[in-house]
Design an enzyme around this catalytic site. Structure first.
Site, mmCIF file in Angstrom:
data_model
loop_
_atom_site.group_PDB
_atom_site.id
_atom_site.type_symbol
_atom_site.label_atom_id
_atom_site.label_comp_id
_atom_site.label_asym_id
_atom_site.label_seq_id
_atom_site.Cartn_x
_atom_site.Cartn_y
_atom_site.Cartn_z
ATOM 1 N N GLU A 132 0.831 -1.210 0.000
ATOM 2 C CA GLU A 132 0.000 0.000 0.000
ATOM 3 C C GLU A 132 0.863 1.258 0.000
ATOM 4 O O GLU A 132 0.446 2.315 -0.451
ATOM 5 C CB GLU A 132 -0.989 -0.034 1.169
ATOM 6 C CG GLU A 132 -1.900 -1.240 1.010
ATOM 7 C CD GLU A 132 -3.305 -1.059 1.537
ATOM 8 O OE1 GLU A 132 -3.520 -0.143 2.326
ATOM 9 O OE2 GLU A 132 -4.167 -1.869 1.133
ATOM 10 N N CYS A 173 -2.682 -13.859 -0.922
ATOM 11 C CA CYS A 173 -3.210 -12.570 -0.462
ATOM 12 C C CYS A 173 -3.311 -11.657 -1.679
ATOM 13 O O CYS A 173 -2.425 -11.676 -2.543
ATOM 14 C CB CYS A 173 -2.263 -11.976 0.585
ATOM 15 S SG CYS A 173 -2.707 -10.291 1.064
ATOM 16 N N HIS A 189 -2.702 -8.693 -2.197
ATOM 17 C CA HIS A 189 -1.652 -7.698 -2.430
ATOM 18 C C HIS A 189 -0.362 -8.299 -3.012
ATOM 19 O O HIS A 189 0.445 -7.583 -3.577
ATOM 20 C CB HIS A 189 -1.297 -7.008 -1.111
ATOM 21 C CG HIS A 189 -2.331 -6.049 -0.637
ATOM 22 N ND1 HIS A 189 -3.639 -6.420 -0.420
ATOM 23 C CD2 HIS A 189 -2.249 -4.725 -0.337
ATOM 24 C CE1 HIS A 189 -4.320 -5.363 0.003
ATOM 25 N NE2 HIS A 189 -3.494 -4.327 0.065
HETATM 26 N N1 DGL Z 1 -7.461 -8.685 1.109
HETATM 27 C C1 DGL Z 1 -6.711 -9.340 2.159
HETATM 28 C C2 DGL Z 1 -6.399 -10.773 1.727
HETATM 29 O O1 DGL Z 1 -6.381 -11.113 0.561
HETATM 30 C C3 DGL Z 1 -5.446 -8.594 2.497
HETATM 31 C C4 DGL Z 1 -5.668 -7.269 3.190
HETATM 32 C C5 DGL Z 1 -6.321 -7.419 4.554
HETATM 33 O O2 DGL Z 1 -5.683 -7.875 5.510
HETATM 34 O O3 DGL Z 1 -7.494 -7.091 4.645
HETATM 35 O O4 DGL Z 1 -6.177 -11.604 2.567
#
Ligand code: DGL
Length: 269
Positions: A155, A187, A189
């Site tokens: 981020e 994940c 990201h």
């Molecule tokens: N979107 C979350 C994931 O894919 C990562 C960001 C969060 O911790 O909310 O696990």
């Protein structure tokens, strides 16, 4: 063709990260319209309890249904690990998560049957990826590692920063020792850290990005159910966020590779 074929696909994530899945959906399904919900007021999910993540996810599916979506993609790995089964039970609409497609791809890719998984703390704690992989092939040995610092680094836009390499070296030490040949980026990201992860893991390790697999699975499901949108021409995607839209718009470019228009705010009551 099903009556709902021209309705949009609903996608949600805890924040911005799910846009990596949207990018793949747009690439593989260019005729589809997408309504994306980013829970930017309540991100991160990766450190929260199952009960909270289920409650948040349920709220979001309700918002997406009000937007007349024909199916829902849970683009968040954490929500897929902890809330997907409940959502499937509670809502009468096709719902796809990111765990099964990622696990299936890893099972197909691995040659030495040693697979690594990196994800948020809540995803790793749930054990969902590991269980799914072993269910697909009981001879696969799985090594899991939570990498909580990766989300803030992405981020911050530190995709190629020395600190990111140092953090990655630290996190991936055990996984490397276990001589895996396949690493699941569990994940939303982490696809943005591919360059760092490639360098740290070395050229022999294949990175599995579940975003691509999810898009292919969505295509399969829509084709099977006669739900593919056949009308050609560009479609306006819609973005809903629970916090201030400006910040989302600013950072979205990193995940989507282009600007986002049509962002509105949802206020929880
Ligand atoms: N979107 C979350 C994931 O894919 C990562 C960001 C969060 O911790 O909310 O696990």
């Amino acid at each position: 063709m099903n009556n709902h074929a021209h309705d949009p696909i609903g996608v949600f994530d805890s924040g911005l990260g799910g846009l990596t899945v949207v990018k793949e959906l747009i690439h593989h399904l260019p005729n589809e319209k997408i309504v994306y919900f980013g829970d930017t007021a309540r991100v991160p999910y990766g450190t929260k309890s199952a009960e909270t993540i289920i409650r948040y996810s349920r709220d979001i599916v309700k918002v997406l249904l009000k937007n007349k979506v024909k199916m829902v993609v849970v683009a968040c790995n954490t929500a897929s690990s902890l809330a997907l089964d409940v959502l499937k039970d509670e809502f009468d609409i096709p719902i796809i998560g990111v765990i099964d497609p990622g696990a299936k791809k890893a099972m197909e890719v691995t040659r030495n049957k040693k697979v690594g998984i990196i994800a948020t703390s809540s995803t790793i704690k749930s054990g969902k990826y590991a269980r799914k992989i072993v269910q697909l092939d009981k001879n696969i040995v799985v090594t899991s590692q939570a990498c909580p610092l990766f989300v803030p680094l992405v981020e911050e836009g530190w995709f190629d920063h020395t600190v990111t390499y140092q953090v990655a070296e630290q996190y991936l030490g055990v996984i490397k020792k276990n001589k895996i040949d396949t690493l699941i980026l569990g994940c939303t990201h982490y696809p943005l850290l591919k360059q760092v992860l490639h360098q740290v893991m070395g050229p022999k390790v294949q990175l599995v990005d579940s975003a691509q697999e999810v898009a292919l699975q969505v295509k399969e499901l829509l084709t099977r159910d006669g739900l593919l949108r056949t009308r050609l021409g560009p479609c306006q995607h819609a973005f809903i966020v629970s916090d201030e839209p400006k910040q989302f718009q600013r950072l979205a470019v990193r995940f989507l590779g282009g600007g986002v228009k049509n962002v509105r705010r949802h206020v929880y009551v």
